[in-house]
Write a protein that holds these residues in place. Structure first.
Motif, PDB file in Angstrom:
ATOM      1  N   ALA A 129       1.264 -46.313   8.686  1.00  0.00           N
ATOM      2  CA  ALA A 129       2.576 -46.740   8.309  1.00  0.00           C
ATOM      3  C   ALA A 129       2.650 -48.123   8.071  1.00  0.00           C
ATOM      4  O   ALA A 129       3.327 -48.520   6.989  1.00  0.00           O
ATOM      5  CB  ALA A 129       3.611 -46.171   9.314  1.00  0.00           C
ATOM      6  N   ILE A 130       2.121 -48.671   8.946  1.00  0.00           N
ATOM      7  CA  ILE A 130       2.224 -50.266   8.903  1.00  0.00           C
ATOM      8  C   ILE A 130       1.374 -50.803   7.541  1.00  0.00           C
ATOM      9  O   ILE A 130       1.933 -51.614   6.812  1.00  0.00           O
ATOM     10  CB  ILE A 130       1.797 -50.912  10.170  1.00  0.00           C
ATOM     11  N   GLU A 131       0.450 -49.985   7.292  1.00  0.00           N
ATOM     12  CA  GLU A 131      -0.367 -50.670   6.170  1.00  0.00           C
ATOM     13  C   GLU A 131       0.342 -50.208   4.798  1.00  0.00           C
ATOM     14  O   GLU A 131       0.082 -50.876   3.873  1.00  0.00           O
ATOM     15  CB  GLU A 131      -1.826 -50.182   6.154  1.00  0.00           C
ATOM     16  N   LEU A 132       1.018 -49.041   4.954  1.00  0.00           N
ATOM     17  CA  LEU A 132       1.794 -48.710   3.691  1.00  0.00           C
ATOM     18  C   LEU A 132       2.762 -49.601   3.253  1.00  0.00           C
ATOM     19  O   LEU A 132       3.180 -50.009   2.102  1.00  0.00           O
ATOM     20  CB  LEU A 132       2.374 -47.326   3.694  1.00  0.00           C
ATOM     21  N   LEU A 133       3.514 -50.266   4.529  1.00  0.00           N
ATOM     22  CA  LEU A 133       4.520 -51.369   4.259  1.00  0.00           C
ATOM     23  C   LEU A 133       3.667 -52.538   3.589  1.00  0.00           C
ATOM     24  O   LEU A 133       4.255 -53.199   2.781  1.00  0.00           O
ATOM     25  CB  LEU A 133       4.902 -51.845   5.834  1.00  0.00           C
ATOM     26  N   ALA A 134       2.448 -52.778   3.993  1.00  0.00           N
ATOM     27  CA  ALA A 134       1.726 -53.767   3.224  1.00  0.00           C
ATOM     28  C   ALA A 134       1.683 -53.523   1.678  1.00  0.00           C
ATOM     29  O   ALA A 134       1.270 -54.576   1.134  1.00  0.00           O
ATOM     30  CB  ALA A 134       0.548 -54.113   3.973  1.00  0.00           C
ATOM     31  N   GLY A 135       1.246 -52.163   1.463  1.00  0.00           N
ATOM     32  CA  GLY A 135       1.072 -51.912   0.148  1.00  0.00           C
ATOM     33  C   GLY A 135       2.414 -52.028  -0.889  1.00  0.00           C
ATOM     34  O   GLY A 135       1.910 -51.906  -1.935  1.00  0.00           O
ATOM     35  N   ILE A 136       3.470 -51.619  -0.318  1.00  0.00           N
ATOM     36  CA  ILE A 136       4.542 -51.725  -1.137  1.00  0.00           C
ATOM     37  C   ILE A 136       4.521 -53.124  -2.036  1.00  0.00           C
ATOM     38  O   ILE A 136       4.579 -54.212  -1.445  1.00  0.00           O
ATOM     39  CB  ILE A 136       5.788 -51.630  -0.443  1.00  0.00           C
ATOM     40  N   PRO A 137       4.728 -53.091  -3.379  1.00  0.00           N
ATOM     41  CA  PRO A 137       4.759 -54.129  -4.181  1.00  0.00           C
ATOM     42  C   PRO A 137       5.909 -54.987  -3.822  1.00  0.00           C
ATOM     43  O   PRO A 137       6.792 -54.589  -3.333  1.00  0.00           O
ATOM     44  CB  PRO A 137       4.993 -53.749  -5.556  1.00  0.00           C
ATOM     45  N   SER A 138       5.768 -56.343  -4.116  1.00  0.00           N
ATOM     46  CA  SER A 138       6.767 -57.182  -3.726  1.00  0.00           C
ATOM     47  C   SER A 138       8.000 -57.145  -4.588  1.00  0.00           C
ATOM     48  O   SER A 138       9.167 -57.415  -4.032  1.00  0.00           O
ATOM     49  CB  SER A 138       6.141 -58.811  -3.759  1.00  0.00           C
ATOM     50  N   ILE A 139       7.807 -56.680  -5.809  1.00  0.00           N
ATOM     51  CA  ILE A 139       8.982 -56.612  -6.468  1.00  0.00           C
ATOM     52  C   ILE A 139      10.022 -55.633  -5.863  1.00  0.00           C
ATOM     53  O   ILE A 139      11.126 -55.679  -5.995  1.00  0.00           O
ATOM     54  CB  ILE A 139       8.760 -56.100  -7.834  1.00  0.00           C
ATOM     55  N   ILE A 140       9.383 -54.650  -5.209  1.00  0.00           N
ATOM     56  CA  ILE A 140      10.496 -53.516  -4.618  1.00  0.00           C
ATOM     57  C   ILE A 140      11.247 -54.333  -3.350  1.00  0.00           C
ATOM     58  O   ILE A 140      12.393 -53.835  -3.352  1.00  0.00           O
ATOM     59  CB  ILE A 140       9.474 -52.584  -3.927  1.00  0.00           C
ATOM     60  N   TYR A 141      10.386 -55.152  -2.809  1.00  0.00           N
ATOM     61  CA  TYR A 141      10.870 -56.099  -1.625  1.00  0.00           C
ATOM     62  C   TYR A 141      12.225 -56.880  -2.260  1.00  0.00           C
ATOM     63  O   TYR A 141      13.319 -56.954  -1.708  1.00  0.00           O
ATOM     64  CB  TYR A 141      10.332 -56.896  -0.844  1.00  0.00           C
ATOM     65  N   GLY A 142      11.997 -57.275  -3.606  1.00  0.00           N
ATOM     66  CA  GLY A 142      12.928 -58.076  -4.312  1.00  0.00           C
ATOM     67  C   GLY A 142      14.147 -57.488  -4.438  1.00  0.00           C
ATOM     68  O   GLY A 142      15.354 -57.870  -4.237  1.00  0.00           O
ATOM     69  N   ILE A 143      14.015 -56.291  -5.176  1.00  0.00           N
ATOM     70  CA  ILE A 143      15.052 -55.440  -5.550  1.00  0.00           C
ATOM     71  C   ILE A 143      15.818 -54.812  -4.465  1.00  0.00           C
ATOM     72  O   ILE A 143      17.106 -55.001  -4.165  1.00  0.00           O
ATOM     73  CB  ILE A 143      14.776 -54.333  -6.622  1.00  0.00           C
ATOM     74  N   TRP A 144      15.285 -54.509  -3.429  1.00  0.00           N
ATOM     75  CA  TRP A 144      15.834 -54.169  -2.202  1.00  0.00           C
ATOM     76  C   TRP A 144      16.912 -55.250  -1.454  1.00  0.00           C
ATOM     77  O   TRP A 144      17.939 -55.122  -1.161  1.00  0.00           O
ATOM     78  CB  TRP A 144      15.017 -53.431  -1.306  1.00  0.00           C
ATOM     79  N   GLY A 145      15.976 -56.523  -1.462  1.00  0.00           N
ATOM     80  CA  GLY A 145      16.692 -57.543  -0.921  1.00  0.00           C
ATOM     81  C   GLY A 145      17.993 -58.102  -1.769  1.00  0.00           C
ATOM     82  O   GLY A 145      19.012 -58.225  -1.091  1.00  0.00           O
ATOM     83  N   LEU A 146      17.959 -58.016  -3.038  1.00  0.00           N
ATOM     84  CA  LEU A 146      19.169 -58.416  -3.808  1.00  0.00           C
ATOM     85  C   LEU A 146      20.231 -57.243  -3.644  1.00  0.00           C
ATOM     86  O   LEU A 146      21.416 -57.789  -3.522  1.00  0.00           O
ATOM     87  CB  LEU A 146      18.540 -58.610  -5.164  1.00  0.00           C
ATOM     88  N   PHE A 147      20.019 -56.051  -3.699  1.00  0.00           N
ATOM     89  CA  PHE A 147      21.110 -55.179  -3.726  1.00  0.00           C
ATOM     90  C   PHE A 147      21.548 -54.739  -2.205  1.00  0.00           C
ATOM     91  O   PHE A 147      22.670 -54.116  -2.339  1.00  0.00           O
ATOM     92  CB  PHE A 147      20.858 -54.080  -4.773  1.00  0.00           C
ATOM     93  N   ILE A 148      20.600 -54.548  -1.509  1.00  0.00           N
ATOM     94  CA  ILE A 148      20.899 -54.078  -0.117  1.00  0.00           C
ATOM     95  C   ILE A 148      21.080 -55.026   1.082  1.00  0.00           C
ATOM     96  O   ILE A 148      22.028 -55.190   1.650  1.00  0.00           O
ATOM     97  CB  ILE A 148      20.182 -52.793   0.039  1.00  0.00           C
ATOM     98  N   PHE A 149      19.806 -55.756   1.088  1.00  0.00           N
ATOM     99  CA  PHE A 149      19.751 -56.654   2.333  1.00  0.00           C
ATOM    100  C   PHE A 149      20.818 -57.649   2.286  1.00  0.00           C
ATOM    101  O   PHE A 149      21.186 -58.139   3.155  1.00  0.00           O
ATOM    102  CB  PHE A 149      18.296 -57.145   2.486  1.00  0.00           C
ATOM    103  N   ALA A 150      20.786 -58.394   1.192  1.00  0.00           N
ATOM    104  CA  ALA A 150      21.593 -59.598   1.003  1.00  0.00           C
ATOM    105  C   ALA A 150      23.076 -59.373   1.096  1.00  0.00           C
ATOM    106  O   ALA A 150      23.715 -60.151   2.092  1.00  0.00           O
ATOM    107  CB  ALA A 150      21.364 -60.282  -0.436  1.00  0.00           C
ATOM    108  N   PRO A 151      23.687 -58.489   0.547  1.00  0.00           N
ATOM    109  CA  PRO A 151      25.107 -58.012   0.717  1.00  0.00           C
ATOM    110  C   PRO A 151      25.146 -57.530   2.113  1.00  0.00           C
ATOM    111  O   PRO A 151      26.321 -58.099   2.940  1.00  0.00           O
ATOM    112  CB  PRO A 151      25.417 -56.580  -0.062  1.00  0.00           C
ATOM    113  N   PHE A 152      24.490 -57.185   2.670  1.00  0.00           N
ATOM    114  CA  PHE A 152      24.316 -56.552   4.213  1.00  0.00           C
ATOM    115  C   PHE A 152      24.533 -57.986   5.119  1.00  0.00           C
ATOM    116  O   PHE A 152      25.479 -58.073   5.805  1.00  0.00           O
ATOM    117  CB  PHE A 152      23.223 -55.945   4.780  1.00  0.00           C
ATOM    118  N   LEU A 153      23.659 -58.815   4.683  1.00  0.00           N
ATOM    119  CA  LEU A 153      23.666 -60.202   5.566  1.00  0.00           C
ATOM    120  C   LEU A 153      24.980 -60.994   5.420  1.00  0.00           C
ATOM    121  O   LEU A 153      25.518 -61.619   6.262  1.00  0.00           O
ATOM    122  CB  LEU A 153      22.345 -61.125   5.282  1.00  0.00           C
TER     123      LEU A 153
END
Lengths: 330, 280
Positions: A129-153
């Motif tokens: 599971a930890i290595e799958l986290l490493a395999g997620i492309p960075s753009i996915i982190y980006g779009i998640w960060g923009l729409f979900i994580f940033a408003p949450f913060l």
């Protein structure tokens, strides 16, 4: 007798000549394959050399125009063609520091959990599971960060930080300004999530390589799991752990897409980590295709050169340390 | 004395509790990200996504041209990068196992493996896009190939090093020259592992955005011309997610879901392959 011997002799020379030819062909094939593989290996070196040369060549106009001032100039003004790399360099360093401050302890703790505490049957699934986290492309982190994580913060963590630290003299400037959601802190947190798997998996590998005898001896004299980890495992693997952390740092410094989405792209150096900022890679990603004029393009390539030099040094140091621990463990 | 024991036990329990908490924290992100992705992405998933072009703002459409573009660029990058990577890895594991060139290449390759991918984009821009005068699908493929090479070099070398030496010795004793031993014996023994490397490389590049931004650029229309700008899934996600239009953002989420599922499928397949290799 004679008429038999003659053809026989002929046949023998014939056979040996085809044999010689076959051997020659095989040897030629062997040499050819060897040369081919060697060329490919050298090609790897050529790629690195070409990257460095092309970056230097591309950034020459900017470096000639601004000199070393490029490194300490904060202004970034495409209209007046005044460019300085201070804000992106600062942003890159600050986001990476935030990321490492969080990812380092958490990554080491997870690695400790995986090697000392976790039941055997759970180790593989969690590791995967930890290595799958490493395999997620960075753009996915980006779009998640923009729409979900940033408003949450914006709604939770940032107002909390402002109210808690708002009245403490030095910390208040660190957490000054309105909660934008996007900004340096958000980028740092996303980077932390991204480098966490790298640090975890490398630390786990080096922890696993500690000879069981050492740990058993420590347990034998009555140490607790924490004491074994703190006083036996950690000292034994120190170089490797630092190598893994540096490798994570190298990733954090060069990460582009995840940061570009959430950093806000503001060319300024501000003390507050809640404010929007920029990093080297985010600046290049945002502005390169829109850059008009040679000086603008060249300044962006010069930023790329700076980034490459910084990450090269960090990654080289990391590899050097990991080589050392590999040698020690054998 | 008892107090000392209690303190040590307490400290141990705190440390263990923290490590458990850290693990839950770490895995929590995976759950949160995948959850959000599935939630947002699945609602936009439909046949139209795979059959229609990217729409102008406000219209319905799909992701056909970026999907096709991504496939073409990825395949081309693998076709360029894999042979070079495999040959280089072969040299390092077979011919020059202990020589200095191998040491240097291994060190440099490990650095290239984690070098910032946006720098690769700048590099290809400098050597291909600027001289050609325009963005092109080929430039994007070459940029991705530069990322493929280190991954393949690394796995090829590792996998060939795992091939037991008696196999090589037996083959050599039969009179096979080195090149034949490598191609007929070592490659065959390490086949699954080398394929794993290629799959990992595909997984790595299928989400890469930064090197494509200023090499392949983007193309709103259906285009298979490798000499023209070419659309790709990650770049479209980047553009659509940052746009103010709700339906573009929706498509960006769907694209992100497609990429993530692809990458996860590839890395799980690679892992299964590698596992089957070690059981032999």
């Amino acid at each position: 007798m004679v008429d038999i011997a003659l053809p026989a002799e002929n046949a023998a020379t014939l056979a040996s000549s085809t044999r010689v030819r076959a051997l020659a062909r095989l040897r030629l094939g062997d040499i050819g394959f060897r040369v081919l593989t060697r060329t490919a290996a050298i090609a790897v070196l050529i790629i690195l050399g070409a990257v460095i040369l092309s970056l230097i060549q591309g950034s020459l106009p900017a470096l000639q125009a601004f000199g070393l001032n490029f490194l300490i100039e904060e202004r970034w003004n495409p209209v007046t063609e005044r460019f300085g790399a201070l804000a992106p360099i600062y942003g890159t360093l600050v986001t990476s520091v935030i990321a490492m401050l969080i990812a380092m302890p958490v990554g080491l703790l997870i690695a400790m959990f995986l090697t000392e505490l976790c039941p055997m049957w759970l180790r593989r699934p969690i590791g995967i599971a930890i290595e799958l986290l490493a395999g997620i492309p960075s753009i996915i982190y980006g779009i998640w960060g923009l729409f979900i994580f940033a408003p949450f913060l914006q709604q939770t963590l940032q107002p909390f930080l402002i109210t808690v630290f708002g009245n403490i003299p030095i910390l208040s400037s660190l957490f000054a300004g309105p909660p934008y959601g996007i900004g340096v802190l958000t980028a740092g947190l996303i980077l932390a999530i991204m480098v966490l798997p790298f640090i975890t998996s490398i630390s786990r590998d080096v922890f696993d390589a500690v000879p069981p005898v050492l740990k058993e001896a420590a347990y034998g004299i009555g140490c607790t799991t924490w004491e074994v980890f703190r006083h036996v495992v950690l000292p034994y693997t120190r170089v490797g752990v630092i190598g893994g952390i540096m490798l994570g740092l190298g990733r954090a410094l060069g990460e582009t897409m995840a940061v570009t989405f959430v950093i806000g792209n503001a060319h300024r150096v501000s003390a507050s980590i809640l404010a929007p900022g920029t990093t080297i890679s985010a600046t290049i990603a945002n502005e390169f295709t829109e850059a008009v004029g040679d000086l603008y393009t060249s300044s962006l390539i010069a930023l790329g050169l700076i980034l490459f030099v910084i990450t090269f040094i960090v990654l080289a140091a990391a590899r050097f340390m990991l080589l050392q621990i590999e040698r020690r463990i054998g | 004395m008892n107090r000392l024991y209690a303190a040590r036990r307490l400290r141990n329990q705190i440390a263990m509790g923290l490590s458990l908490a850290a693990t839950i924290f770490g895995l929590g992100w995976l759950v949160l990200i995948l959850g959000a992705l599935l939630w947002q992405g699945f609602s936009g998933l439909s046949v139209a996504v795979f059959t229609e072009m990217t729409p102008p703002p406000g219209a319905a459409g799909g992701l056909l041209n970026p999907i096709a573009g991504s496939l073409i660029v990825t395949v081309l990058a693998v076709l360029i990068g894999t042979p070079i990577g495999m040959l280089a890895g072969t040299y390092m594991a077979e011919y020059g196992r202990h020589d200095r060139l191998t040491m240097v290449v291994r060190f440099i390759n490990d650095i290239l493996l984690s070098a910032p991918s946006i720098v690769v984009g700048l590099f290809i821009y400098e050597v291909m896009v600027a001289p050609m005068g325009h963005f092109s699908g080929v430039a994007g493929a070459v940029a991705l190939a530069v990322i493929v090479i280190p991954v393949v070099v690394r796995t090829t070398e590792d996998m060939l090093l795992l091939v037991p030496n008696p196999l090589r010795e037996a083959a050599t004793a039969l009179g096979m020259p080195r090149a034949v031993v490598i191609r007929r014996v070592c490659y065959r023994a390490a086949r699954a592992g080398m394929l794993t490397g290629v799959l990992l490389a595909v997984a790595r590049i299928s989400g890469e955005t930064a090197p494509l931004l200023f090499t392949a650029l983007n193309n709103q229309f259906w285009s298979l011309d490798l000499n023209a700008p070419m659309s790709s899934l990650p770049v479209v996600i980047f553009q659509f997610a940052l746009s103010p239009y709700a339906d573009w953002q929706k498509l960006a989420w769907t694209g992100a879901l497609i990429i993530t599922l692809t990458v996860l499928a590839l890395s799980i397949t690679a892992r299964a392959l590698a596992a089957s290799r070690t059981e032999i």
